[in-house]
Motif scaffolding. Sequence first.
Motif, PDB file in Angstrom:
ATOM      1  N   ASP A 142       0.837  -1.191   0.000  1.00 42.29           N
ATOM      2  CA  ASP A 142       0.000   0.000   0.000  1.00 42.29           C
ATOM      3  C   ASP A 142       0.876   1.246   0.000  1.00 42.29           C
ATOM      4  O   ASP A 142       1.749   1.393   0.856  1.00 42.29           O
ATOM      5  N   TYR A 143       0.660   2.126  -0.956  1.00 41.90           N
ATOM      6  CA  TYR A 143       1.448   3.357  -0.984  1.00 41.90           C
ATOM      7  C   TYR A 143       0.605   4.488  -1.569  1.00 41.90           C
ATOM      8  O   TYR A 143      -0.388   4.267  -2.256  1.00 41.90           O
ATOM      9  N   LYS A 144       1.043   5.696  -1.256  1.00 40.97           N
ATOM     10  CA  LYS A 144       0.294   6.878  -1.653  1.00 40.97           C
ATOM     11  C   LYS A 144       1.249   7.966  -2.119  1.00 40.97           C
ATOM     12  O   LYS A 144       2.365   8.079  -1.621  1.00 40.97           O
ATOM     13  N   GLU A 145       0.795   8.771  -3.047  1.00 44.70           N
ATOM     14  CA  GLU A 145       1.608   9.842  -3.618  1.00 44.70           C
ATOM     15  C   GLU A 145       1.157  11.193  -3.050  1.00 44.70           C
ATOM     16  O   GLU A 145      -0.042  11.456  -2.910  1.00 44.70           O
ATOM     17  N   TYR A 146       2.140  12.039  -2.732  1.00 50.84           N
ATOM     18  CA  TYR A 146       1.862  13.365  -2.182  1.00 50.84           C
ATOM     19  C   TYR A 146       2.648  14.401  -2.990  1.00 50.84           C
ATOM     20  O   TYR A 146       3.814  14.190  -3.292  1.00 50.84           O
ATOM     21  N   VAL A 147       2.004  15.509  -3.288  1.00 50.42           N
ATOM     22  CA  VAL A 147       2.662  16.586  -4.023  1.00 50.42           C
ATOM     23  C   VAL A 147       2.673  17.839  -3.150  1.00 50.42           C
ATOM     24  O   VAL A 147       1.639  18.219  -2.588  1.00 50.42           O
ATOM     25  N   TYR A 148       3.844  18.466  -3.028  1.00 46.97           N
ATOM     26  CA  TYR A 148       3.999  19.588  -2.106  1.00 46.97           C
ATOM     27  C   TYR A 148       4.555  20.826  -2.809  1.00 46.97           C
ATOM     28  O   TYR A 148       5.385  20.723  -3.718  1.00 46.97           O
ATOM     29  N   THR A 149       4.103  21.983  -2.353  1.00 43.38           N
ATOM     30  CA  THR A 149       4.787  23.222  -2.687  1.00 43.38           C
ATOM     31  C   THR A 149       6.071  23.272  -1.860  1.00 43.38           C
ATOM     32  O   THR A 149       6.275  22.450  -0.952  1.00 43.38           O
ATOM     33  N   THR A 150       6.918  24.248  -2.145  1.00 48.63           N
ATOM     34  CA  THR A 150       8.171  24.377  -1.392  1.00 48.63           C
ATOM     35  C   THR A 150       7.905  24.512   0.104  1.00 48.63           C
ATOM     36  O   THR A 150       8.518  23.819   0.925  1.00 48.63           O
ATOM     37  N   LYS A 151       6.996  25.370   0.448  1.00 52.75           N
ATOM     38  CA  LYS A 151       6.692  25.621   1.856  1.00 52.75           C
ATOM     39  C   LYS A 151       6.126  24.378   2.527  1.00 52.75           C
ATOM     40  O   LYS A 151       6.509  24.026   3.654  1.00 52.75           O
ATOM     41  N   GLU A 152       5.224  23.688   1.845  1.00 47.85           N
ATOM     42  CA  GLU A 152       4.625  22.476   2.408  1.00 47.85           C
ATOM     43  C   GLU A 152       5.678  21.390   2.616  1.00 47.85           C
ATOM     44  O   GLU A 152       5.691  20.696   3.640  1.00 47.85           O
ATOM     45  N   ALA A 153       6.573  21.249   1.643  1.00 47.27           N
ATOM     46  CA  ALA A 153       7.626  20.237   1.746  1.00 47.27           C
ATOM     47  C   ALA A 153       8.602  20.575   2.864  1.00 47.27           C
ATOM     48  O   ALA A 153       9.080  19.688   3.578  1.00 47.27           O
ATOM     49  N   MET A 154       8.885  21.856   3.040  1.00 45.49           N
ATOM     50  CA  MET A 154       9.793  22.281   4.105  1.00 45.49           C
ATOM     51  C   MET A 154       9.198  21.938   5.476  1.00 45.49           C
ATOM     52  O   MET A 154       9.912  21.510   6.391  1.00 45.49           O
ATOM     53  N   ARG A 155       7.908  22.112   5.593  1.00 47.12           N
ATOM     54  CA  ARG A 155       7.246  21.774   6.859  1.00 47.12           C
ATOM     55  C   ARG A 155       7.314  20.272   7.118  1.00 47.12           C
ATOM     56  O   ARG A 155       7.577  19.838   8.246  1.00 47.12           O
ATOM     57  N   GLU A 156       7.102  19.471   6.082  1.00 48.20           N
ATOM     58  CA  GLU A 156       7.198  18.019   6.243  1.00 48.20           C
ATOM     59  C   GLU A 156       8.624  17.603   6.595  1.00 48.20           C
ATOM     60  O   GLU A 156       8.838  16.655   7.354  1.00 48.20           O
ATOM     61  N   LEU A 157       9.594  18.307   6.038  1.00 45.98           N
ATOM     62  CA  LEU A 157      10.997  18.003   6.325  1.00 45.98           C
ATOM     63  C   LEU A 157      11.312  18.242   7.791  1.00 45.98           C
ATOM     64  O   LEU A 157      12.033  17.464   8.433  1.00 45.98           O
ATOM     65  N   ILE A 158      10.778  19.314   8.334  1.00 45.65           N
ATOM     66  CA  ILE A 158      10.976  19.618   9.755  1.00 45.65           C
ATOM     67  C   ILE A 158      10.305  18.562  10.628  1.00 45.65           C
ATOM     68  O   ILE A 158      10.846  18.134  11.650  1.00 45.65           O
ATOM     69  N   LYS A 159       9.153  18.093  10.224  1.00 49.54           N
ATOM     70  CA  LYS A 159       8.433  17.080  11.003  1.00 49.54           C
ATOM     71  C   LYS A 159       9.134  15.721  10.972  1.00 49.54           C
ATOM     72  O   LYS A 159       9.021  14.934  11.922  1.00 49.54           O
TER      73      LYS A 159
END
Length: 261
Positions: A142-159
């Motif tokens: 089971d897998y899922k794809e996510y698409v992020y803006t720069t800001k959204e990806a930066m937040r995920e990176l911090i998490k």
Amino acid sequence: MTEGIQEDMKTELISVIIPVYKVEKYINRCVESVLVQNYHNIEVILVDDGSPDNCGIICDKYAETDSRIKVIHKKNGGLSDARNAGLDIATGQYICFIDSDDYIADNMYEYLKEIMDNNDADISICGYTKFSEKDNIIESKDYKEYVYTTKEAMRELIKQEKFQDYAWNKLYKSKLFSEILYPFGRKMEDIGTTYKLFDASKKIVFCNKTLYYYFKRENSIVNNKKPSLYIDKYELSKERYLFIKKKYPSILENDIDMLNK
């Protein structure tokens, strides 16, 4: 005409950079997993970082058997320096890294290139699993794809939940490295680099499908618990925090707001 353009996109060159140091026991597994990729248009750059074992000889033998392989022999300078040496001679429109004791699924580059093209992204990321010689690898279907803006990806990176700073489970457009290199002489160098690459990107795509296999080795850099490891981790994390605080302050503010609820 459209079909021709699509075909060109499929065959753009990917530069695979593999720093090599004291991995004589594992390097064949790593290199072989790259050479059998479904995506054939690759150049493989083996960077012999002054390895004291037979790694340099093994690298040269691979170069004799496959024209896609280039070998650099250099004085030991650490992982960052080896990656940067590979970047210096890379000619691909895309860049990726592998640690030489790890290996990858045979469709990793084909898949990462596909989701990057489909989403007009600058970086694509796949899932990974860690294993040791005693582990049985369990694949998730089971897998899922996510698409992020720069800001959204930066937040995920911090998490650090969906994906982390690691350099090796990602495909990058090579233009991102025009002004970004790995910090020389530093351990935990990914912490000091990945956020800069994210910042230079307009869009990042991630899929948690496992395509990269990370080998847990007792004498690896991460498991070598010297004080310098913790010092570098602290200093690079602080630099990243200050950068994000200045350029993306709402990311940190939102997290504080959540904690106060």
